[in-house]
Design an enzyme around this catalytic site. Structure first.
Site, PDB file in Angstrom:
ATOM      1  N   ASP A  98       5.713 -45.653  -7.410  1.00 41.01           N
ATOM      2  CA  ASP A  98       7.154 -45.368  -7.384  1.00 41.01           C
ATOM      3  C   ASP A  98       8.038 -46.617  -7.491  1.00 41.01           C
ATOM      4  O   ASP A  98       9.188 -46.601  -7.060  1.00 41.01           O
ATOM      5  CB  ASP A  98       7.519 -44.560  -6.132  1.00 41.01           C
ATOM      6  N   GLU A  99       7.509 -47.672  -8.081  1.00 37.28           N
ATOM      7  CA  GLU A  99       8.305 -48.886  -8.238  1.00 37.28           C
ATOM      8  C   GLU A  99       8.027 -49.524  -9.591  1.00 37.28           C
ATOM      9  O   GLU A  99       6.865 -49.652  -9.991  1.00 37.28           O
ATOM     10  CB  GLU A  99       7.879 -49.956  -7.219  1.00 37.28           C
TER      11      GLU A  99
END
Length: 376
Positions: A98-99
């Site tokens: 998620d980054e």
DNA sequence: TCTGGGGTCCTAGGACCC
DNA sequence: TCTGGGGTCCTAGGACCC
């Protein structure tokens, strides 16, 4: 990405929007084993957050809506978003599910903020997923900025504002500083990044070790040149699992390790990689972790090598655990053995077992031809 | 109060080599 | 009988991240 796993679930179950939702293990009425992986912002109002044990989540909010994780689905969504970033810059990199980031070439902060908002809107409209964006002169500053931007914001930190932006934040806001290091720093009187900037590097070294120079520069707003990370394969791969109830049955534990090792070998092979080091991890009931590893003379992708290696390491650990039984702690009086003990009741319990491989490299064509050579 | 599963990086000691 | 200084590799443990 904001509350990423939950946001993915809300995409396909929009009726849950606005409710306290968490992706977690089954809380089983407060008796469940496991943790919260992701909590909606409504659930966070009750104190739910990732890594919180489900039993506590249930105590805080018995009516929270839990959803079991579906990692392949989150992986798909992650790839969708990543493709969007890659279209903007071929230098885009993912750092976790998620980054992700791509290089900011500097320049006008107002323009950067506009670009951030645009990207954010793009991600929401195309994928129905919320994100936060941090923009700064280094990856670390950008990451800290994106944390401050959550949920749903954009924060730009121009190069000449790094020090003032960081000064009031707790040291914990820096990635790499966790609970233990935060306490170490508190012991030398440093609670904020501003205070960190005031302390000579040599005094920081005591709490931070090798991290000290980099952290000191960061705190003082000195932006280091950092090479943009290359796209690389993983350095290790592993699989682990936790028993529903702690096991003290060697047969059960061996079967689980065997299963994990085979599954791991398959995913290593699927990725066309070879390994040289095999590691076995055992978490005892008291949460103490034991780890044994072995490095092979050459890399291999062979399933049986991995399975055998893991089981041998397990036997090592099991016999050490058995030793612990034979030399009990200065104990309560042991009842004298009456006759030969048929099966000594185990005093140890195993909570979790894991197998992993490291020293990975791509399976090289030349090595494959050697294999063929060897089998001729 | 009880702590999942996937990773990365650092530290420190010992074996071994020149 | 007592042994330097440099290096690499391996192992175990631990902090930290999502």
């Amino acid at each position: 990405m904001d509350a990423f796993y939950v946001s993915c679930e809300l995409k396909r179950r929009p009726e849950l929007k606005g409710q306290p939702v968490a992706v977690s293990a089954d809380p089983k009425g407060g008796k469940g084993r496991g943790v919260v992986l992701s909590a909606s912002y409504e659930a966070r109002k009750f104190g739910l957050r990732s890594a919180l044990p489900v039993s506590q989540a249930y105590a805080l909010c018995p009516s929270y809506i839990w959803v079991l994780p579906d990692f392949p689905f989150y992986e798909e969504n992650s790839k969708d978003v990543m493709a969007l970033l890659t279209a903007r810059s071929p230098q885009a990199r993912t750092f976790s599910i998620d980054e992700a980031a791509y290089p900011w070439e500097g320049g006008d902060p107002a323009g950067a903020e506009r670009e951030g908002r645009e990207l954010q809107k793009d991600v929401r409209e195309r994928f129905d997923l919320p994100c936060s964006i941090g923009i700064g002169p280094s990856l670390t500053v950008a990451k800290i900025a994106s944390d401050r931007a959550k949920p749903g914001g954009v924060v730009v930190v121009p190069p000449d504002s790094v020090r003032s932006f960081l000064a009031s934040l707790p040291t914990r806001a820096i990635p790499g500083i966790g609970k233990v290091t935060e306490e170490e720093l508190a012991r030398v009187g440093v609670a904020t990044i501003g205070q960190m900037a005031e302390l000579p590097v040599e005094r920081l070294r005591k709490a931070l070790g090798a991290m000290a120079p980099g952290m000191s520069d960061l705190a003082r707003g000195v932006v280091r040149e950092e090479p943009w990370p290359d796209e690389e394969g993983p350095r290790s791969m592993g699989a682990m699992s936790t028993f529903d109830t702690d096991s003290s049955d060697p047969k059960e534990v061996r079967e689980e390790v065997d299963r994990l090792a085979r599954a791991l070998a398959e995913s290593v092979q699927r990725q066309g990689r070879r390994f040289r080091t095999v590691t076995l991890r055992v978490r005892r009931s008291d949460f103490q972790q034991l780890q044994r590893s072995r490095t092979l003379p050459q890399r291999t992708e062979n399933t049986e090598t991995l399975v055998r290696g893991a089981l041998q390491l397990l036997d090592q650990v099991l016999s050490e655990l058995a030793q612990d039984i034979r030399t009990p702690p200065p104990s309560l009086e042991e009842p004298p053995p009456t006759g030969p003990p048929r099966s000594r009741p185990a005093r140890w319990g195993i909570r979790t077992v894991g197998v992993s491989v490291a020293d990975l490299a791509e399976g090289s064509p030349s090595q494959k031809s050697l294999d063929r050579f060897a089998s001729d």
